[in-house]
Motif scaffolding. Structure first.
Motif, PDB file in Angstrom:
ATOM      1  N   GLN A 117      39.493  91.210  -3.522  1.00  0.00           N
ATOM      2  CA  GLN A 117      40.677  91.487  -4.349  1.00  0.00           C
ATOM      3  C   GLN A 117      40.775  92.971  -4.688  1.00  0.00           C
ATOM      4  O   GLN A 117      41.847  93.584  -4.566  1.00  0.00           O
ATOM      5  CB  GLN A 117      40.623  90.662  -5.633  1.00  0.00           C
ATOM      6  CG  GLN A 117      41.821  90.858  -6.547  1.00  0.00           C
ATOM      7  CD  GLN A 117      41.577  90.303  -7.937  1.00  0.00           C
ATOM      8  OE1 GLN A 117      40.706  90.779  -8.659  1.00  0.00           O
ATOM      9  NE2 GLN A 117      42.323  89.261  -8.303  1.00  0.00           N
ATOM     10  N   ALA A 120      41.656  94.906  -1.591  1.00  0.00           N
ATOM     11  CA  ALA A 120      43.044  94.680  -1.180  1.00  0.00           C
ATOM     12  C   ALA A 120      44.021  95.462  -2.044  1.00  0.00           C
ATOM     13  O   ALA A 120      45.067  95.921  -1.548  1.00  0.00           O
ATOM     14  CB  ALA A 120      43.361  93.184  -1.229  1.00  0.00           C
ATOM     15  N   ARG A 121      43.710  95.609  -3.309  1.00  0.00           N
ATOM     16  CA  ARG A 121      44.592  96.387  -4.180  1.00  0.00           C
ATOM     17  C   ARG A 121      44.663  97.840  -3.728  1.00  0.00           C
ATOM     18  O   ARG A 121      45.712  98.491  -3.845  1.00  0.00           O
ATOM     19  CB  ARG A 121      44.100  96.296  -5.628  1.00  0.00           C
ATOM     20  CG  ARG A 121      44.390  94.943  -6.267  1.00  0.00           C
ATOM     21  CD  ARG A 121      43.731  94.806  -7.626  1.00  0.00           C
ATOM     22  NE  ARG A 121      44.169  93.583  -8.302  1.00  0.00           N
ATOM     23  CZ  ARG A 121      43.556  93.053  -9.353  1.00  0.00           C
ATOM     24  NH1 ARG A 121      42.465  93.639  -9.864  1.00  0.00           N
ATOM     25  NH2 ARG A 121      44.021  91.951  -9.907  1.00  0.00           N
ATOM     26  N   LYS A 124      46.591  97.835  -0.025  1.00  0.00           N
ATOM     27  CA  LYS A 124      48.054  97.643  -0.008  1.00  0.00           C
ATOM     28  C   LYS A 124      48.780  98.950  -0.284  1.00  0.00           C
ATOM     29  O   LYS A 124      49.905  99.153   0.221  1.00  0.00           O
ATOM     30  CB  LYS A 124      48.465  96.566  -1.012  1.00  0.00           C
ATOM     31  CG  LYS A 124      48.401  96.950  -2.477  1.00  0.00           C
ATOM     32  CD  LYS A 124      48.853  95.800  -3.354  1.00  0.00           C
ATOM     33  CE  LYS A 124      48.783  96.168  -4.839  1.00  0.00           C
ATOM     34  NZ  LYS A 124      49.733  97.260  -5.195  1.00  0.00           N
ATOM     35  N   GLY A 128      47.473  99.021   4.448  1.00  0.00           N
ATOM     36  CA  GLY A 128      46.791  97.860   5.015  1.00  0.00           C
ATOM     37  C   GLY A 128      45.317  98.099   5.237  1.00  0.00           C
ATOM     38  O   GLY A 128      44.761  99.131   4.853  1.00  0.00           O
ATOM     39  N   LEU A 163      43.588  83.930   1.815  1.00  0.00           N
ATOM     40  CA  LEU A 163      43.874  85.349   1.637  1.00  0.00           C
ATOM     41  C   LEU A 163      44.630  85.919   2.827  1.00  0.00           C
ATOM     42  O   LEU A 163      45.494  86.796   2.667  1.00  0.00           O
ATOM     43  CB  LEU A 163      42.573  86.120   1.402  1.00  0.00           C
ATOM     44  CG  LEU A 163      41.777  85.713   0.152  1.00  0.00           C
ATOM     45  CD1 LEU A 163      40.541  86.596   0.004  1.00  0.00           C
ATOM     46  CD2 LEU A 163      42.631  85.761  -1.106  1.00  0.00           C
ATOM     47  N   GLU A 166      48.262  85.077   2.342  1.00  0.00           N
ATOM     48  CA  GLU A 166      48.884  85.774   1.221  1.00  0.00           C
ATOM     49  C   GLU A 166      48.994  87.276   1.449  1.00  0.00           C
ATOM     50  O   GLU A 166      49.966  87.917   1.033  1.00  0.00           O
ATOM     51  CB  GLU A 166      48.082  85.493  -0.058  1.00  0.00           C
ATOM     52  CG  GLU A 166      48.776  85.951  -1.312  1.00  0.00           C
ATOM     53  CD  GLU A 166      48.167  85.388  -2.580  1.00  0.00           C
ATOM     54  OE1 GLU A 166      48.429  85.932  -3.653  1.00  0.00           O
ATOM     55  OE2 GLU A 166      47.413  84.382  -2.486  1.00  0.00           O
ATOM     56  N   TRP A 167      47.984  87.843   2.132  1.00  0.00           N
ATOM     57  CA  TRP A 167      47.951  89.302   2.271  1.00  0.00           C
ATOM     58  C   TRP A 167      48.439  89.799   3.620  1.00  0.00           C
ATOM     59  O   TRP A 167      48.556  91.006   3.835  1.00  0.00           O
ATOM     60  CB  TRP A 167      46.526  89.809   2.006  1.00  0.00           C
ATOM     61  CG  TRP A 167      46.092  89.597   0.585  1.00  0.00           C
ATOM     62  CD1 TRP A 167      46.892  89.291  -0.484  1.00  0.00           C
ATOM     63  CD2 TRP A 167      44.756  89.658   0.066  1.00  0.00           C
ATOM     64  NE1 TRP A 167      46.132  89.166  -1.633  1.00  0.00           N
ATOM     65  CE2 TRP A 167      44.819  89.382  -1.326  1.00  0.00           C
ATOM     66  CE3 TRP A 167      43.516  89.915   0.635  1.00  0.00           C
ATOM     67  CZ2 TRP A 167      43.684  89.360  -2.136  1.00  0.00           C
ATOM     68  CZ3 TRP A 167      42.372  89.897  -0.166  1.00  0.00           C
ATOM     69  CH2 TRP A 167      42.460  89.623  -1.548  1.00  0.00           C
ATOM     70  N   LEU A 170      51.133  92.302   3.623  1.00  0.00           N
ATOM     71  CA  LEU A 170      50.696  93.630   3.164  1.00  0.00           C
ATOM     72  C   LEU A 170      49.964  94.392   4.262  1.00  0.00           C
ATOM     73  O   LEU A 170      49.432  95.475   4.019  1.00  0.00           O
ATOM     74  CB  LEU A 170      49.776  93.482   1.945  1.00  0.00           C
ATOM     75  CG  LEU A 170      50.352  92.755   0.729  1.00  0.00           C
ATOM     76  CD1 LEU A 170      49.296  92.589  -0.350  1.00  0.00           C
ATOM     77  CD2 LEU A 170      51.566  93.491   0.194  1.00  0.00           C
ATOM     78  N   ILE A 172      47.223  93.408   5.606  1.00  0.00           N
ATOM     79  CA  ILE A 172      45.784  93.256   5.363  1.00  0.00           C
ATOM     80  C   ILE A 172      45.328  92.017   6.117  1.00  0.00           C
ATOM     81  O   ILE A 172      45.777  90.902   5.822  1.00  0.00           O
ATOM     82  CB  ILE A 172      45.475  93.110   3.865  1.00  0.00           C
ATOM     83  CG1 ILE A 172      45.907  94.373   3.111  1.00  0.00           C
ATOM     84  CG2 ILE A 172      43.982  92.842   3.657  1.00  0.00           C
ATOM     85  CD1 ILE A 172      45.829  94.238   1.602  1.00  0.00           C
ATOM     86  N   VAL A 174      42.431  89.312   7.140  1.00  0.00           N
ATOM     87  CA  VAL A 174      41.231  88.730   6.531  1.00  0.00           C
ATOM     88  C   VAL A 174      40.638  87.723   7.504  1.00  0.00           C
ATOM     89  O   VAL A 174      41.289  86.734   7.864  1.00  0.00           O
ATOM     90  CB  VAL A 174      41.548  88.038   5.189  1.00  0.00           C
ATOM     91  CG1 VAL A 174      40.247  87.616   4.505  1.00  0.00           C
ATOM     92  CG2 VAL A 174      42.356  88.956   4.274  1.00  0.00           C
ATOM     93  N   THR A 231      44.018  87.114  12.321  1.00  0.00           N
ATOM     94  CA  THR A 231      43.772  86.991  10.880  1.00  0.00           C
ATOM     95  C   THR A 231      43.638  85.525  10.515  1.00  0.00           C
ATOM     96  O   THR A 231      44.184  84.640  11.190  1.00  0.00           O
ATOM     97  CB  THR A 231      44.883  87.678  10.059  1.00  0.00           C
ATOM     98  OG1 THR A 231      44.436  87.855   8.704  1.00  0.00           O
ATOM     99  CG2 THR A 231      46.178  86.881  10.067  1.00  0.00           C
TER     100      THR A 231
END
Length: 244
Positions: A117, A120-121, A124, A128, A163, A166-167, A170, A172, A174, A231
């Motif tokens: 988390q 990822a913050r 973003k 990415g 994740l 969801e990401w 962005l 990203i 995972v 991913t």
């Protein structure tokens, strides 16, 4: 074709549980491929040119988040995050205490989520990045005497998918790796019990234990641009035992 020697040139890569075993191998691999590697662990590790070692207890969420913030301040971004830190204490399920359970879940699952988390913050805002989680063969196929560890690693596999979904928007990615029996301090119990070792390796189609460098190679691939359209995947690097 991608030049493997330059696969991660200029990238900022963070690896948890980095002082030995798989973590040390991952750090060495990414470093050799051009990344600036920040190695996180509760213990100091061997000095290596190009590797920035920082001592932090990743099970302490506030300390972990502060460390990520400092890395972002120092380097301006994070391109690769590898959740490698793990804890395994072999115990019969009937003997596990609340403290035993909490310690395993805190290190193997909670720290992995909050590390991802925090990374990822940062990612973003930087366009990415790639997160690679370490699950386990034990999280995909039941084994005795490791219930908290296996439960956490099963959760890591599913968390990876959650994740990724969801990401993904962005940019990203995972992914996860599920190692089998790897030659590390965590597998020392196998050497102390040759009979059990023979049984487990007898179930492994390749008939041998894996090496930390083989996991590091897979981490490097999943973190690289060569895996740019991958991913939410859990890659078994287990000598085939997950399919046996």
């Amino acid at each position: 074709m991608q030049d493997c020697q330059k696969a991660h040139r200029g990238k900022i890569a963070v690896v948890t549980g980095a002082s030995g075993g798989i973590g040390a191998a991952v750090c060495a691999k990414l470093n050799a491929e051009g990344a600036k590697v920040i190695a996180l662990d509760r213990h100091d590790g061997p000095g290596s040119a190009g590797i920035d070692r920082r001592i932090v207890d990743i099970a302490n969420t506030a300390a972990l988040q502060n460390t990520v913030a400092q890395i972002a301040s120092d380097h301006g971004r994070i391109d690769i995050w590898v959740n490698n830190a793990g804890f395994l204490e072999r115990q019969a399920a009937l003997d596990i205490t609340v403290d035993d359970w909490s310690k395993s879940i805190d290190v193997n699952l909670t720290a992995a989520f909050f590390g991802a988390q925090a990374a990822a913050r940062v990612m973003k805002d930087g366009g990415g990045g790639s997160i690679v989680n370490l699950s386990s063969y034990a999280g995909l196929k039941a084994r005795p005497n490791c219930a908290p560890y296996a439960a956490a690693k099963a959760a890591i596999a599913h968390l990876t998918s959650c994740l990724a979904i969801e990401w993904g928007p962005l940019n990203i990615r995972v992914n996860a790796i599920a190692p089998g029996y790897i030659e590390t301090p965590m597998s020392a119990w196998m050497h102390a019990d040759p009979e059990q070792k023979a049984i487990y390796l007898g179930r492994t189609p390749l008939g041998r234990m894996g090496q930390p460098t083989e996991i590091a190679d897979s981490v490097s691939f999943l973190a690289s641009d060569a895996a740019g359209y991958i991913t939410g995947h859990v890659l078994g690097v287990d000598g085939g035992i997950g399919r046996s």
